[in-house]
Structures are given as structure tokens and as C-alpha cells.
Motif scaffolding. Structure first.
Motif, PDB file in Angstrom:
ATOM      1  N   ASP A 148     -29.642  19.518   8.670  1.00 19.76           N
ATOM      2  CA  ASP A 148     -30.593  20.058   9.646  1.00 19.76           C
ATOM      3  C   ASP A 148     -29.954  20.421  10.985  1.00 19.76           C
ATOM      4  O   ASP A 148     -30.638  20.590  11.986  1.00 19.76           O
ATOM      5  N   GLY A 149     -28.616  20.540  11.033  1.00 19.12           N
ATOM      6  CA  GLY A 149     -27.950  20.893  12.278  1.00 19.12           C
ATOM      7  C   GLY A 149     -28.338  22.277  12.777  1.00 19.12           C
ATOM      8  O   GLY A 149     -28.408  23.232  12.001  1.00 19.12           O
ATOM      9  N   THR A 150     -28.631  22.383  14.061  1.00 16.92           N
ATOM     10  CA  THR A 150     -28.988  23.662  14.694  1.00 16.92           C
ATOM     11  C   THR A 150     -28.332  23.710  16.070  1.00 16.92           C
ATOM     12  O   THR A 150     -27.472  22.879  16.387  1.00 16.92           O
ATOM     13  N   ASP A 151     -28.793  24.631  16.911  1.00 12.44           N
ATOM     14  CA  ASP A 151     -28.256  24.698  18.267  1.00 12.44           C
ATOM     15  C   ASP A 151     -28.821  23.596  19.164  1.00 12.44           C
ATOM     16  O   ASP A 151     -28.352  23.412  20.289  1.00 12.44           O
ATOM     17  N   VAL A 152     -29.810  22.843  18.676  1.00 10.86           N
ATOM     18  CA  VAL A 152     -30.347  21.714  19.458  1.00 10.86           C
ATOM     19  C   VAL A 152     -30.385  20.412  18.655  1.00 10.86           C
ATOM     20  O   VAL A 152     -30.745  19.368  19.197  1.00 10.86           O
ATOM     21  N   ILE A 153     -30.022  20.448  17.383  1.00  9.16           N
ATOM     22  CA  ILE A 153     -29.952  19.243  16.550  1.00  9.16           C
ATOM     23  C   ILE A 153     -28.491  19.023  16.179  1.00  9.16           C
ATOM     24  O   ILE A 153     -27.846  19.903  15.601  1.00  9.16           O
ATOM     25  N   TYR A 154     -27.957  17.844  16.523  1.00 10.13           N
ATOM     26  CA  TYR A 154     -26.545  17.567  16.276  1.00 10.13           C
ATOM     27  C   TYR A 154     -26.413  16.263  15.484  1.00 10.13           C
ATOM     28  O   TYR A 154     -26.902  15.224  15.911  1.00 10.13           O
ATOM     29  N   ASN A 155     -25.697  16.324  14.377  1.00  9.25           N
ATOM     30  CA  ASN A 155     -25.430  15.138  13.563  1.00  9.25           C
ATOM     31  C   ASN A 155     -23.950  14.774  13.670  1.00  9.25           C
ATOM     32  O   ASN A 155     -23.083  15.547  13.254  1.00  9.25           O
ATOM     33  N   GLY A 156     -23.661  13.621  14.255  1.00  8.08           N
ATOM     34  CA  GLY A 156     -22.276  13.206  14.429  1.00  8.08           C
ATOM     35  C   GLY A 156     -21.551  13.925  15.549  1.00  8.08           C
ATOM     36  O   GLY A 156     -20.346  13.738  15.737  1.00  8.08           O
ATOM     37  N   TRP A 157     -22.256  14.750  16.273  1.00  8.77           N
ATOM     38  CA  TRP A 157     -21.725  15.513  17.419  1.00  8.77           C
ATOM     39  C   TRP A 157     -22.637  15.231  18.594  1.00  8.77           C
ATOM     40  O   TRP A 157     -23.847  15.422  18.505  1.00  8.77           O
ATOM     41  N   SER A 158     -22.092  14.738  19.707  1.00  2.50           N
ATOM     42  CA  SER A 158     -22.958  14.189  20.745  1.00  2.50           C
ATOM     43  C   SER A 158     -23.534  15.247  21.673  1.00  2.50           C
ATOM     44  O   SER A 158     -22.934  16.297  21.913  1.00  2.50           O
ATOM     45  N   SER A 159     -24.694  14.947  22.191  1.00  2.00           N
ATOM     46  CA  SER A 159     -25.302  15.719  23.262  1.00  2.00           C
ATOM     47  C   SER A 159     -24.429  15.573  24.511  1.00  2.00           C
ATOM     48  O   SER A 159     -23.717  14.582  24.684  1.00  2.00           O
ATOM     49  N   TRP A 160     -24.480  16.563  25.422  1.00  2.00           N
ATOM     50  CA  TRP A 160     -23.566  16.582  26.562  1.00  2.00           C
ATOM     51  C   TRP A 160     -23.621  15.298  27.377  1.00  2.00           C
ATOM     52  O   TRP A 160     -22.577  14.741  27.734  1.00  2.00           O
ATOM     53  N   VAL A 161     -24.796  14.792  27.692  1.00  2.00           N
ATOM     54  CA  VAL A 161     -24.889  13.632  28.578  1.00  2.00           C
ATOM     55  C   VAL A 161     -24.297  12.389  27.924  1.00  2.00           C
ATOM     56  O   VAL A 161     -23.754  11.512  28.598  1.00  2.00           O
ATOM     57  N   TYR A 162     -24.356  12.314  26.590  1.00  2.00           N
ATOM     58  CA  TYR A 162     -23.716  11.191  25.891  1.00  2.00           C
ATOM     59  C   TYR A 162     -22.195  11.339  25.929  1.00  2.00           C
ATOM     60  O   TYR A 162     -21.458  10.369  26.125  1.00  2.00           O
ATOM     61  N   TYR A 163     -21.731  12.550  25.717  1.00  2.19           N
ATOM     62  CA  TYR A 163     -20.291  12.831  25.773  1.00  2.19           C
ATOM     63  C   TYR A 163     -19.721  12.502  27.149  1.00  2.19           C
ATOM     64  O   TYR A 163     -18.666  11.870  27.277  1.00  2.19           O
ATOM     65  N   GLU A 164     -20.412  12.902  28.191  1.00  3.11           N
ATOM     66  CA  GLU A 164     -19.911  12.726  29.549  1.00  3.11           C
ATOM     67  C   GLU A 164     -20.048  11.296  30.045  1.00  3.11           C
ATOM     68  O   GLU A 164     -19.133  10.759  30.673  1.00  3.11           O
ATOM     69  N   GLU A 165     -21.180  10.648  29.790  1.00  5.43           N
ATOM     70  CA  GLU A 165     -21.494   9.397  30.463  1.00  5.43           C
ATOM     71  C   GLU A 165     -21.519   8.156  29.575  1.00  5.43           C
ATOM     72  O   GLU A 165     -21.357   7.049  30.078  1.00  5.43           O
ATOM     73  N   ILE A 166     -21.764   8.309  28.282  1.00 10.66           N
ATOM     74  CA  ILE A 166     -22.020   7.123  27.450  1.00 10.66           C
ATOM     75  C   ILE A 166     -20.905   6.885  26.431  1.00 10.66           C
ATOM     76  O   ILE A 166     -20.280   5.825  26.416  1.00 10.66           O
ATOM     77  N   LEU A 167     -20.639   7.882  25.593  1.00 14.74           N
ATOM     78  CA  LEU A 167     -19.586   7.716  24.590  1.00 14.74           C
ATOM     79  C   LEU A 167     -18.207   7.989  25.178  1.00 14.74           C
ATOM     80  O   LEU A 167     -17.216   7.412  24.743  1.00 14.74           O
ATOM     81  N   GLY A 168     -18.138   8.862  26.167  1.00 14.33           N
ATOM     82  CA  GLY A 168     -16.882   9.126  26.850  1.00 14.33           C
ATOM     83  C   GLY A 168     -16.244  10.438  26.454  1.00 14.33           C
ATOM     84  O   GLY A 168     -16.284  10.855  25.299  1.00 14.33           O
TER      85      GLY A 168
END
Length: 705
Positions: A148-168
């Protein structure tokens, strides 16, 4: 009396003559890599076993295993399984073992991202078009886990705020994790549908283009997140028992040693309540095993808050819930056994756990907040022992079984040295010293650790480098370099290299100061920033500025403050709110008003704009534009996806409307930093600004080449 005067005169002439015989560092030594105050030594890469460490010879660049007892070196080749390289070439995944020819694993027109080898080496997981896949290394058979991956649904690929602030950022958006037994993959699914899109406009080409990023600013809707599990062989997804519609965050998860459960970090939107859940990957059921609340906020760490023990009965937790970061021993079901450390000092990271002898080895800032040392402590919290030595800051690498450790250590006046010790702290052998053989023949700017007192009882740590031929009867300009973010101090008692020696030769004092909420005073100090970013930092930097300007050897019309990102924010605030005390500012990529920055970072400290309107107003550079004076230079990359150039645009708009003079430099294509071909321009512009405003003379031509 005459004899005494003649003796003093002779001594003075001897000192002057001796100093004259010393040589200053040249431009090529400072910027060109020529030998100077330090020399290179062999690089220690780790350990091959408990009795041999691995070093790379800087002359032949070969690896050697070195016997800790005899010192004998033998050529070292990493085991084949440990020397596996995964790469993406032309959008496909390749695997290479040692020096063998790389094997192509995928064959698809779309790009595979973050290929990750399973612990047993049999499968490589990756994402493609925001769906999760794996490929069998032996057969090349590909398995697709999500659809179900789309331009707003990501599986195993993080949303920007998670990449920047949470997961690193180091994850490169990766949001999936192999189980230790290679039987399952845990992953996060992100739904960015409700997250506002922020446009970043690129200027290349005839018509330009728009880069669309789902970026939640303070108070905006966050991505909805689910935690899922898939068997490596494929099959139905098992979802962890959380409601993705809740306003919440999930931190980096941790698999247990046997892969039977996943420790999931959960946090509320307000970020003052952290819970750990043990989640069963076969059915998604969860069990709460830890609950922490703080009146300010709880940090959602991605750098090792939990360490599972191999006994499958305990874990070690790092927490600053007492106001200081310490380690705690817990049972797997969440029962506290006892604190491992305590007191008004900070642990930093866990290095090794000797489960047989029930001893924990770790780094901490105990002897002084500006340096790290190495310690051991028993499981019961007793027998705390410092294993490192001297008034140095240490970085260690411990052998696999914990019998030995190698420390690389330095302080502001001592270049890095390296020593081998046993786990009792006994020195076995000196391994290297980067101090050059002719170190004593150089005349250079001396660096010292100092403290600057505040009116209310804090002693702010600072590191200062004086001009090369420092004379207290002269007056010197000052450059204050800062960052300033919460728990992000940059004052350390470590060797600083020679990068600042050009300015020392030119007669500029250089100083870094940490404020009360920088982490030097524990979470107790950091928590003061809650709901009022900008207040205490500016108050303490102003104190430092006034302390400096009160010195007879400081030119009180030439104090420049400089920093990037949060440091850019502080620089802009210094030239507005603190304009009575700062004369010049050189700011990179500044936040100028906190409602313009992302939700997770900003709300941790400030809550939402709706909850804390006064805090946002008082912390905004825009509030103080009418106070602006001196000269501020702002730099920003026009493609910055972290601190949007919107911040700078809003500030310069108000400066222009108030008829204030400032300088602006935009770096086209630059993100939150810029490099490559623009590095030379960036460097030259800083030289011009410093020479023109602090030294009142032209830049030497050789620096602009």
C-alpha cells in the motif's frame, strides 16, 4: 639593587630571545595539512578477539592484529562474513564478500533503498516505492511484504519528522529492523495524509521546480504510525496493539536477544510521559514494562536507552528522571532491581556488561562536566571505580570479553595520546602520542579551560584560546562560537587541533561558552528551558559578553558571536535581544521563530503555540527586531529541508521594514549546510567579514586563492 635589576633585565632578554626563536604555524600547516603541532599515529579499528586489537598502519594502510602482551603484529584479514558490503548501483542492490566480485541481487527499474543484511546473512531487506521487500541472497527470490505504499504511505521508510528528530539522520529514513534470529522484520508504517506539505522551491532550469515535503510544524498534525511484523518467508502482517489514530510518538525499538519480543518506546504528544512496551511479534499483544513521567519533558533517545542482557532476565535503562542521567538495572517484566549509578553527575554511554562477574563498564562526566572518563560498577550499584586516569577526556574501545581497553585521551593543552590498560585500570602499554617531535619549538595561541560566574551562582564552563603573542596590555577582538541548544553543550576539555591558530596568529581571542541548560548541569539545568527557549541561553551568553568586555585586554567594541542552526538562532537573538552586549553576528541557517520549526523538537521544549503563546513570542527573534544594532550577517541554503529559509525571509522582511542594515548570503542548492564547490566561497566570505570588522585590514591574498 643594581645587581637585581641587571639580573631581571638579563632574564627578560633571555625570554624575549627564546620567544623570538620559536616559530609560528604557517598557513600551509594550519590549512594545508603540512606537519605541525601533531603527527599521525596508527588507527585502532577495534578488536579481533580479547587478546588482539586491530590497527591500520598509516604508512602502508594495511590491517594488523596486535598481541596485547607481546606487541607482536601479524597481518589481519577480516572474516568473510564480517566483510560484506551492500551497495545500490544503478538502482539495484549488489552484495560483495571481501574482494570477490559483487553479485547483483535485484533487477528493477525503481530504486531500492537501505539494503540491510539479515543477521544470518541469507536475506537482504530494503524498501522500494515506500513498500518493504527482501531478497534471498542465494537464489535471488524476492518477497514483497507490503502493497500500500504511496506518496503519503511509507512502509519501512520514515516520515521526515521521524528521520530528523526521532530515528535520526544516520538511518537515511530506514524504519525496519531484523530480529536477531532472522525470522522476522519489525517495521514502522507512516501515514502522512494529514501532515501539511511544505514547498521548497528549487531555482535550477528554466521553470524551476517544487520539492514537496510533509513537514509538521509546531502544533500541526503528525504522521499516523503503526508498528508491524512480517515473517521473513512472507505472510500476513501482524500489527502491534496500538491505535494509530492516537496523538503519539514511537521511538527506536529494540529486539530482545532471542527475538521473542520487541521493546517499543511510546510517548504522548506532550512528550512528558515515556512508556516501554514488550510486544509479541506473533500476535501483536503488548505489555507495559516501564512508565516515566517528568514535569518538563522526557527525551526519546535513539542512542541506546535500553540494553538487553544475554541472561534474558534483565535490561539496563538510562534515565535522567532524577535530574541527572544514570543507569538502572531492571528485570524484563519492568521491576527495578536497583540503580547502578547515582549522584549529581552524568553517565553518557554503556560500553560493556560482564554478565559472568556482574560488572558494568561505562563512560561518564563525573570528575568534571567538561570531560568523559571510564568507570566500572557492580550490579548492586557498589564498587564504583574510575578506570581512566589524569585530567583528560577519554574515549575507549573495550575488548570483546572486557579484559582490556584502549583509551584515546587529551585535554586542551595535550594532543591526543593512546594507551592500553586492563579492566582494573592498570596501564599495560603506551600505544601512541600525536604530539609532534618539535612541539616545543612552536609559538602558538594557548587554550585554557575557564569558568565565568553568573549573578545567581552558576559557573559557566568555557574554553578560550588567546592570541599567539598575548599581551594583557593590548586590546583584542573576540569571536564567541556557540551552539546553544538544550543539552547540547560544546565546551569540552579536549585537544582542539590547530584550526583556530590562524586567528590566534592574527590577534583574535576565541571563546566557547556553555549556558546553564547546555547539559553541563544535568537535566536539572536543561529543564530550565521548558516553555522558554532563548531566555536562559541569552542571559548566560550576555553574562559572558559582559565578563569579557570588562577585561582590560578585550576590545569592547569588537565582540562577534557566531553559530549555525540553533547557534544561528542564538546569534540572531544576540544582535536583537542582546544587542547592547554584542557587536557583530555571523549566523548560519537560523530558526527565527519557533512556530516555524518542526513539531517534535519544538513542542518537547515549548509545548504547542496554542498552549504557550507567550513563550513563543518571547523566544522569537522577530519580537526584538526594533532593538537590532551592530552588524548581522545571515547565511542560508535555499533548499534547507530542516530549518526552512522561510525563517530567514521572515527576519529580513522585518529588518527591512525597520530600515536596519544587515548582510545576507543565500547558497543555491544548499541544504541545512553547504559544501562542495561553494566551500571556498563560504570560507572566503567569513575571512572577509572577520578581517573587515574585527581586524580592520584587507584579507591576505593567499587566503582567497
Amino acid at each position: 639593587m643594581k645587581k637585581i635589576l641587571l639580573t631581571c633585565l638579563a632574564m627578560s632578554l633571555f625570554i624575549i630571545k627564546s620567544e623570538a626563536q620559536l616559530k609560528k604555524l604557517s598557513q600551509q600547516q594550519i590549512f594545508g595539512g603540512q606537519p605541525s603541532l601533531t603527527k599521525s599515529i596508527n588507527i585502532v579499528n577495534g578488536w579481533s578477539d580479547d587478546n588482539h586489537y586491530i590497527e591500520m598502519d598509516t604508512k602502508d594502510h594495511n590491517l594488523y592484529a596486535v598481541d596485547v602482551k607481546s606487541g607482536q603484529r601479524t597481518p589481519y584479514t577480516p572474516p568473510p562474513k564480517s566483510n560484506v558490503n551492500l551497495s545500490v548501483k544503478n538502482n539495484d542492490v549488489y552484495i560483495q564478500y571481501g574482494q570477490d566480485e559483487a553479485k547483483r541481487l535485484t533487477n528493477d527499474k525503481d530504486e531500492e533503498k537501505n539494503p540491510t543484511l539479515s543477521p544470518d546473512g541469507k536475506h537482504v531487506a530494503f524498501t522500494r516505492n515506500n513498500d518493504l521487500y527482501s531478497v534471498d541472497v542465494e537464489t535471488g527470490k524476492e518477497i514483497r511484504y507490503t502493497n500500500d505504499g504511496t506518496d503519503v504511505i511509507y512502509n519501512g521508510w520514515s516520515s521526515w519528522v521521524y528521520y530528523e528528530e526521532i530515528l535520526g539522520r544516520f538511518t537515511n529514513y530506514k524504519a525496519f529492523w531484523w530480529s536477531p534470529d532472522s525470522k522476522n522484520i519489525a517495521f514502522m508504517r507512516f501515514d502522512d495524509t494529514k501532515v501539511p506539505m511544505f514547498p521548497i522551491n528549487g531555482s535550477t532550469g528554466q521553470h524551476g521546480y517544487t520539492e514537496k515535503t510533509r513537514y509538521p510544524k509546531a502544533g500541526d498534525p503528525n504522521p499516523e504510525v503503526k508498528v508491524g511484523f512480517v515473517p521473513v518467508i512472507g505472510g500476513s502482517i501482524v500489527w502491534a496493539d496500538f491505535n494509530e489514530k492516537d496523538d503519539q510518538y514511537f521511538g527506536t525499538p529494540y529486539w530482545s536477544f532471542d527475538g521473542r519480543n520487541l521493546m517499543v518506546q511510546w510517548m504522548n504528544r506532550g512528550q512528558d510521559n515515556l512508556k516501554f512496551y514488550s510486544v509479541n511479534p506473533t500476535n501483536g499483544s503488548k505489555k507495559e514494562i516501564y512508565d516515566e513521567k517528568q514535569s518538563s519533558w522526557v527525551d526519546l533517545d535513539y542512542d541506546g536507552r535500553i540494553e538487553y542482557l544475554e541472561d534474558k532476565k534483565h535490561y539496563i535503562l538510562k534515565s535522567d528522571k532524577t535530574g541527572w542521567a544514570h543507569f538502572y538495572l531492571y528485570t524484563l517484566d519492568g521491576k527495578l532491581v536497583n540503580p547502578l549509578t547515582s549522584g549529581k553527575w552524568q553517565v553518557t554511554n554503556l560500553v560493556h556488561v560482564d554478565e559472568k562477574n556482574k560488572v558494568v563498564y561505562f563512560m561518564a562526566r563525573k570528575e568534571a562536566s567538561t570531560r568523559t572518563d571510564f568507570y566500572s560498577v557492580s550490579y548492586n550499584g557498589k564498587n564504583l571505580k574510575r578506570l581512566s586516569f589524569g585530567d583528560y577526556s577519554h574515549q575507549v574501545m573495550m575488548s570483546p570479553n572486557g579484559s582490556y581497553f584502549i583509551t584515546s585521551y587529551s585535554n586542551v593543552s595535550t594532543p591526543t595520546k593512546r594507551t592500553l590498560l586492563n579492566n582494573k585500570g592498570k596501564i599495560i602499554k603506551e600505544l601512541g602520542d600525536t604530539k609532534s617531535d618539535d612541539f616545543a619549538q612552536f609559538n602558538y595561541g594557548k587554550t585554557e579551560m575557564i569558568t565565568i560566574p553568573t549573578d545567581d551562582g552558576y559557573n559557566l564552563p568555557a574554553v578560550i584560546t588567546y592570541p599567539t603573542d598575548f599581551d594583557q596590555n593590548k586590546k583584542y577582538p573576540v569571536v564567541m562560537s556557540i551552539y546553544g541548544g538544550p543539552n547540547a553543550g560544546n565546551v569540552t576539555n579536549t585537544w582542539k587541533g590547530i584550526g583556530g591558530q590562524w586567528w590566534a596568529n592574527e590577534g583574535i581571542i576565541q571563546i566557547s561558552v556553555d549556558h546553564r541548560a547546555s547539559g553541563q548541569f544535568g537535566k536539572e539545568g536543561v529543564a530550565l528551558m521548558h516553555r522558554n527557549l532563548g531566555k536562559w541561553e541569552m542571559q548566560d551568553y550576555t553574562t559572558a559578553a559582559r565578563w569579557l568586555k570588562a577585561k582590560s585586554w578585550v576590545d569592547n567594541k569588537k565582540l562577534l558571536i557566531t553559530g549555525h542552526s540553533y547557534g544561528g538562532y542564538m546569534t540572531c537573538l544576540a544582535l536583537t535581544k542582546g544587542a547592547d552586549d554584542f557587536d557583530f553576528g555571523y549566523a548560519g541557517a537560523p530558526v527565527t521563530s519557533w512556530e516555524l520549526y518542526d513539531s517534535h523538537y519544538t513542542e518537547r521544549f515549548m509545548d504547542t503555540p496554542k498552549e504557550n503563546p507567550e513563550g513563543y513570542k518571547n523566544g522569537s527573534v522577530l519580537t526584538y527586531v526594533n532593538n537590532y544594532k551592530g552588524l548581522l550577517r545571515i547565511m542560508h541554503g535555499d533548499m534547507d529541508d530542516n530549518v526552512h529559509m522561510q525563517n530567514t525571509i521572515q527576519l529580513i522582511d522585518k529588518l527591512q521594514n525597520a530600515n536596519k542594515h544587515f548582510e545576507l548570503m543565500i547558497y543555491p542548492g544548499g541544504r541545512h549546510g553547504w559544501g562542495g564547490v561553494k566551500s571556498a566561497h563560504d570560507k572566503a566570505e567569513r575571512f572577509r567579514f572577520y578581517y573587515q570588522n574585527l581586524l580592520n585590514k584587507p584579507v591576505p591574498e593567499e587566503l582567497l586563492k
